[in-house]
Design a protein around this motif. Sequence first.
Motif, PDB file in Angstrom:
ATOM      1  N   ARG A  37       0.865  -1.267  -0.009  1.00 13.18           N
ATOM      2  CA  ARG A  37      -0.407  -0.203  -0.007  1.00 13.18           C
ATOM      3  C   ARG A  37       0.424   0.903   0.390  1.00 13.18           C
ATOM      4  O   ARG A  37       1.963   1.132   0.149  1.00 13.18           O
ATOM      5  N   GLN A  38       0.291   2.703  -1.076  1.00 14.02           N
ATOM      6  CA  GLN A  38       1.291   3.530  -0.472  1.00 14.02           C
ATOM      7  C   GLN A  38      -0.128   5.035   0.134  1.00 14.02           C
ATOM      8  O   GLN A  38      -1.211   5.007  -1.284  1.00 14.02           O
ATOM      9  N   ALA A  39       0.398   5.770   1.150  1.00 15.60           N
ATOM     10  CA  ALA A  39      -0.500   6.105   1.501  1.00 15.60           C
ATOM     11  C   ALA A  39       0.267   7.926   0.777  1.00 15.60           C
ATOM     12  O   ALA A  39       1.526   7.508   0.822  1.00 15.60           O
ATOM     13  N   PRO A  40      -1.019   8.477   0.755  1.00 17.17           N
ATOM     14  CA  PRO A  40       0.178  10.456   0.068  1.00 17.17           C
ATOM     15  C   PRO A  40       1.063  10.662   0.792  1.00 17.17           C
ATOM     16  O   PRO A  40       0.883  10.692   2.204  1.00 17.17           O
ATOM     17  N   GLY A  41       1.935  11.350   0.455  1.00 17.14           N
ATOM     18  CA  GLY A  41       3.386  11.195   0.984  1.00 17.14           C
ATOM     19  C   GLY A  41       4.265  10.215   1.040  1.00 17.14           C
ATOM     20  O   GLY A  41       5.336  10.618   2.408  1.00 17.14           O
ATOM     21  N   LYS A  42       3.711   8.706   1.122  1.00 21.27           N
ATOM     22  CA  LYS A  42       4.677   8.187   1.709  1.00 21.27           C
ATOM     23  C   LYS A  42       4.771   6.864   1.052  1.00 21.27           C
ATOM     24  O   LYS A  42       4.536   7.295   0.083  1.00 21.27           O
ATOM     25  N   ALA A  59       2.570  -7.498   7.452  1.00 18.72           N
ATOM     26  CA  ALA A  59       3.292  -5.791   8.607  1.00 18.72           C
ATOM     27  C   ALA A  59       2.547  -6.086   9.972  1.00 18.72           C
ATOM     28  O   ALA A  59       1.524  -6.185  10.151  1.00 18.72           O
ATOM     29  N   ASP A  60       3.880  -5.351  10.510  1.00 24.17           N
ATOM     30  CA  ASP A  60       3.165  -4.942  12.423  1.00 24.17           C
ATOM     31  C   ASP A  60       1.881  -4.201  12.864  1.00 24.17           C
ATOM     32  O   ASP A  60       0.886  -4.927  13.068  1.00 24.17           O
ATOM     33  N   SER A  61       1.926  -3.766  11.645  1.00 21.94           N
ATOM     34  CA  SER A  61       0.295  -2.858  11.321  1.00 21.94           C
ATOM     35  C   SER A  61      -0.901  -2.862  11.456  1.00 21.94           C
ATOM     36  O   SER A  61      -1.614  -2.580  12.121  1.00 21.94           O
ATOM     37  N   VAL A  62      -0.772  -4.657  10.651  1.00 20.34           N
ATOM     38  CA  VAL A  62      -2.275  -5.022  10.464  1.00 20.34           C
ATOM     39  C   VAL A  62      -1.931  -6.153  10.742  1.00 20.34           C
ATOM     40  O   VAL A  62      -3.661  -6.821  10.659  1.00 20.34           O
ATOM     41  N   LYS A  63      -1.060  -7.160  11.999  1.00 18.30           N
ATOM     42  CA  LYS A  63      -0.611  -8.138  12.290  1.00 18.30           C
ATOM     43  C   LYS A  63      -2.372  -8.355  13.588  1.00 18.30           C
ATOM     44  O   LYS A  63      -2.397  -7.236  13.624  1.00 18.30           O
ATOM     45  N   GLY A  64      -3.260  -9.362  12.840  1.00 20.24           N
ATOM     46  CA  GLY A  64      -4.341  -9.716  13.589  1.00 20.24           C
ATOM     47  C   GLY A  64      -5.726  -9.048  13.138  1.00 20.24           C
ATOM     48  O   GLY A  64      -6.642  -8.827  13.741  1.00 20.24           O
ATOM     49  N   ALA A  90      -5.372   4.295   2.024  1.00 21.31           N
ATOM     50  CA  ALA A  90      -4.294   3.981   1.050  1.00 21.31           C
ATOM     51  C   ALA A  90      -4.312   3.644  -0.459  1.00 21.31           C
ATOM     52  O   ALA A  90      -5.635   2.750  -0.824  1.00 21.31           O
ATOM     53  N   VAL A  91      -3.449   3.229  -0.821  1.00 19.26           N
ATOM     54  CA  VAL A  91      -3.751   2.953  -2.528  1.00 19.26           C
ATOM     55  C   VAL A  91      -3.252   1.364  -2.303  1.00 19.26           C
ATOM     56  O   VAL A  91      -2.092   1.125  -1.981  1.00 19.26           O
ATOM     57  N   TYR A  92      -3.837   0.361  -3.277  1.00 22.91           N
ATOM     58  CA  TYR A  92      -3.227  -0.782  -2.613  1.00 22.91           C
ATOM     59  C   TYR A  92      -3.016  -1.099  -3.807  1.00 22.91           C
ATOM     60  O   TYR A  92      -3.906  -1.494  -4.541  1.00 22.91           O
ATOM     61  N   TYR A  93      -2.091  -1.974  -3.514  1.00 18.98           N
ATOM     62  CA  TYR A  93      -1.082  -2.754  -4.688  1.00 18.98           C
ATOM     63  C   TYR A  93      -1.362  -4.029  -4.773  1.00 18.98           C
ATOM     64  O   TYR A  93      -0.618  -4.505  -3.778  1.00 18.98           O
ATOM     65  N   ASN A 107       9.050  -8.887 -10.755  1.00 20.31           N
ATOM     66  CA  ASN A 107       8.117  -8.221  -9.862  1.00 20.31           C
ATOM     67  C   ASN A 107       7.006  -7.808 -10.623  1.00 20.31           C
ATOM     68  O   ASN A 107       7.294  -6.988 -11.757  1.00 20.31           O
ATOM     69  N   TYR A 108       5.916  -8.058 -10.659  1.00 22.85           N
ATOM     70  CA  TYR A 108       4.520  -7.348 -11.385  1.00 22.85           C
ATOM     71  C   TYR A 108       3.848  -6.441 -10.433  1.00 22.85           C
ATOM     72  O   TYR A 108       3.488  -7.466  -9.213  1.00 22.85           O
ATOM     73  N   TRP A 109       2.987  -6.068 -11.110  1.00 23.64           N
ATOM     74  CA  TRP A 109       2.124  -4.752  -9.904  1.00 23.64           C
ATOM     75  C   TRP A 109       0.996  -4.810 -11.084  1.00 23.64           C
ATOM     76  O   TRP A 109       0.121  -4.504 -12.482  1.00 23.64           O
ATOM     77  N   GLY A 110      -0.466  -4.684  -9.619  1.00 26.94           N
ATOM     78  CA  GLY A 110      -1.619  -4.655 -10.810  1.00 26.94           C
ATOM     79  C   GLY A 110      -1.745  -2.618 -10.786  1.00 26.94           C
ATOM     80  O   GLY A 110      -0.716  -2.351 -10.211  1.00 26.94           O
ATOM     81  N   GLN A 111      -2.358  -1.986 -10.692  1.00 27.96           N
ATOM     82  CA  GLN A 111      -2.436  -0.871 -11.219  1.00 27.96           C
ATOM     83  C   GLN A 111      -3.194  -0.108  -9.555  1.00 27.96           C
ATOM     84  O   GLN A 111      -3.205   1.030  -9.509  1.00 27.96           O
ATOM     85  N   GLY A 112      -3.429  -1.065  -8.752  1.00 29.10           N
ATOM     86  CA  GLY A 112      -3.854  -0.635  -7.714  1.00 29.10           C
ATOM     87  C   GLY A 112      -5.156   0.155  -6.726  1.00 29.10           C
ATOM     88  O   GLY A 112      -6.580   0.210  -8.190  1.00 29.10           O
ATOM     89  N   THR A 113      -6.096  -0.478  -6.254  1.00 31.05           N
ATOM     90  CA  THR A 113      -7.308   0.086  -5.852  1.00 31.05           C
ATOM     91  C   THR A 113      -7.840   0.417  -4.339  1.00 31.05           C
ATOM     92  O   THR A 113      -6.208   0.409  -3.271  1.00 31.05           O
ATOM     93  N   GLN A 114      -8.248   1.817  -4.333  1.00 32.17           N
ATOM     94  CA  GLN A 114      -8.523   3.025  -2.976  1.00 32.17           C
ATOM     95  C   GLN A 114      -9.708   2.171  -1.908  1.00 32.17           C
ATOM     96  O   GLN A 114     -10.393   1.794  -1.954  1.00 32.17           O
ATOM     97  N   VAL A 115      -8.563   2.255  -1.222  1.00 32.23           N
ATOM     98  CA  VAL A 115      -9.306   1.842   0.552  1.00 32.23           C
ATOM     99  C   VAL A 115      -8.910   2.845   1.407  1.00 32.23           C
ATOM    100  O   VAL A 115      -8.119   4.095   1.591  1.00 32.23           O
ATOM    101  N   THR A 116     -10.474   3.680   1.719  1.00 32.06           N
ATOM    102  CA  THR A 116     -10.283   4.808   2.243  1.00 32.06           C
ATOM    103  C   THR A 116     -10.927   4.551   4.009  1.00 32.06           C
ATOM    104  O   THR A 116     -12.537   4.095   3.473  1.00 32.06           O
ATOM    105  N   VAL A 117     -10.842   4.605   5.102  1.00 30.48           N
ATOM    106  CA  VAL A 117     -11.210   4.791   5.955  1.00 30.48           C
ATOM    107  C   VAL A 117     -11.371   5.536   6.635  1.00 30.48           C
ATOM    108  O   VAL A 117     -10.528   7.205   7.029  1.00 30.48           O
ATOM    109  N   SER A 118     -12.578   6.367   7.370  1.00 34.48           N
ATOM    110  CA  SER A 118     -13.149   7.010   7.793  1.00 34.48           C
ATOM    111  C   SER A 118     -13.413   7.200   8.704  1.00 34.48           C
ATOM    112  O   SER A 118     -13.378   6.175   9.843  1.00 34.48           O
TER     113      SER A 118
END
Length: 119
Positions: A37-42, A59-64, A90-93, A107-118
């Motif tokens: 994933r890639q968030a804006p500016g990251k 990633a540690d941030s998503v475990k569980g 973020a945009v998830y690839y 490495n091959y990549w998809g076009q990405g899909t946006q995930v937005t959590v409010s």
Amino acid sequence: VQLVESGGGLVQAGGSLRLSCGASGSIFSINVMGWYRQAPGKQRELVARITSGGSTDYADSVKGRFTISRDNAKNMVYLQMNSLKPEDTAVYYCNAVKVEATTGVVNYWGQGTQVTVSS
């Protein structure tokens, strides 16, 4: 190898989404599939990956909270995302890694899909 993602969208914090990625083309010798994933500016970061044998890495941030799975017969990889947080926005690839004798690691990549959590 072509990768096509689906399943992104807008969800409230605490909600769930399921991302799907289908692989087509020269899929022989795909070893690892995963999600970044890639968030804006990251920078783009690893979220989860799974080998053809089923070994997983998160990633540690998503475990569980997130679970990656793979259907080798259908050439699909999924990411079940639960207990979503605004920082998951973020945009998830989708990613696929092939190891071949002539080209080495590719490495091959998809076009990405946006995930937005409010919040």
